[in-house]
Design a protein around this motif. Structure first.
Motif, short mmCIF file in Angstrom:
data_model
loop_
_atom_site.label_atom_id
_atom_site.label_comp_id
_atom_site.label_asym_id
_atom_site.label_seq_id
_atom_site.Cartn_x
_atom_site.Cartn_y
_atom_site.Cartn_z
N ARG A 38 0.36 -0.13 -8.01
CA ARG A 38 -0.11 0.51 -6.78
C ARG A 38 0.97 1.46 -6.24
NH1 ARG A 38 -2.65 -3.51 -2.48
NH2 ARG A 38 -3.34 -1.50 -1.66
N PRO A 45 0.78 -1.25 0.00
CA PRO A 45 0.00 0.00 0.00
C PRO A 45 0.80 1.29 0.00
CG PRO A 45 0.05 -0.95 2.20
CD PRO A 45 0.71 -1.95 1.29
N SER A 46 2.11 1.24 0.29
CA SER A 46 2.83 2.51 0.44
C SER A 46 4.28 2.43 -0.04
CB SER A 46 2.80 2.97 1.91
OG SER A 46 3.35 4.26 2.04
#
Length: 236
Positions: A101, A50-51
């Motif tokens: 992502r 996610p990051s």
């Protein structure tokens, strides 16, 4: 790149992170990183998790606090840079957002933000220590110039160790998600080739990987040969 690592109290190696910032922070806290330690990363900081931006910013913050950090390049960083250079900003922005992502690494224009581009450019392909080689994927020992074989160093999966080519030095690598028990066994048996990628991002059912055997970020203290695992705490 050759590194004189004998001056450090601990030499710590962390495997593939893939955008799991919270998990990385928890692992670094768990190992209690000290200013006289050396911390090596095996690459693949980005994508899937996610990051991606958060992972790199955290590593940069460790450097700013004067911790000794060494960063290898992974195939995901290499691919990211190559796609940014060879495709339109519009396509790259779409690709980074939907496939990787990793859109947080980009400006609105679709170009890589300056600090992230510099981070990628500053990574190296391998480190040669007094007793170990650290590499993202592996070495093609069939190649006379195996230390210059970038494709193999970043992407190789099936390869055989050749102790004669490494002057007796062992190899620590990431790249291929490996059963936690196999990682532990490789360390306990003092094998010449030690995998350190436990597939941190694979903590849920997956069509290819058994998530029950994966889902941790690994750190190996190569002075004591102690393994430290951190279970994934990021929301994938």
């Amino acid at each position: 790149m050759k590194i004189n690592s004998s001056k450090y109290s601990r030499r710590l190696v962390i495997g593939d992170i893939h955008g799991c910032e919270k998990t990385l922070e928890a692992l670094v806290e768990k190992i209690n990183l000290q200013p006289n330690d050396a911390l090596f990363f095996l690459g693949d900081y980005i994508d899937r998790g996610p990051s991606s931006a958060g992972v790199i910013d955290y590593i940069l913050s460790l450097k700013e606090k004067n911790y000794t950090i060494f960063t290898l390049r992974g195939n995901h960083e290499q691919d990211f840079m190559e796609i940014s250079e060879n495709y339109s900003p519009e396509f790259f922005r779409h690709y980074a957002k939907t496939i990787l992502r990793s859109s947080s690494l980009l400006k609105k224009s679709g170009k890589i933000k300056k600090r992230f581009r510099k981070f990628f450019k500053d990574t190296v392909l391998y480190y040669e220590l007094e007793d170990f080689f650290l590499v993202h994927a592996g070495f093609n020992f069939k190649n006379d110039n195996f230390l210059e074989d970038q494709t193999a160093i970043l992407n190789l999966r099936d390869w055989k160790f050749d102790i004669n080519r490494t002057n007796g030095k062992k190899i620590i690598h990431g790249h291929q998600p490996t059963d936690r028990k196999k990682i532990i066994k490789a360390v306990k048996k003092n094998k010449h080739r030690i995998p350190l990628d436990n597939g941190c991002v694979y903590n849920k059912p997956h069509k290819y990987y058994d998530f029950n055997k994966l889902g941790h970020l690994c750190c190996l203290d190569i002075n004591s040969m102690k393994l430290i695992f951190q279970e994934n705490i990021d929301q994938i």
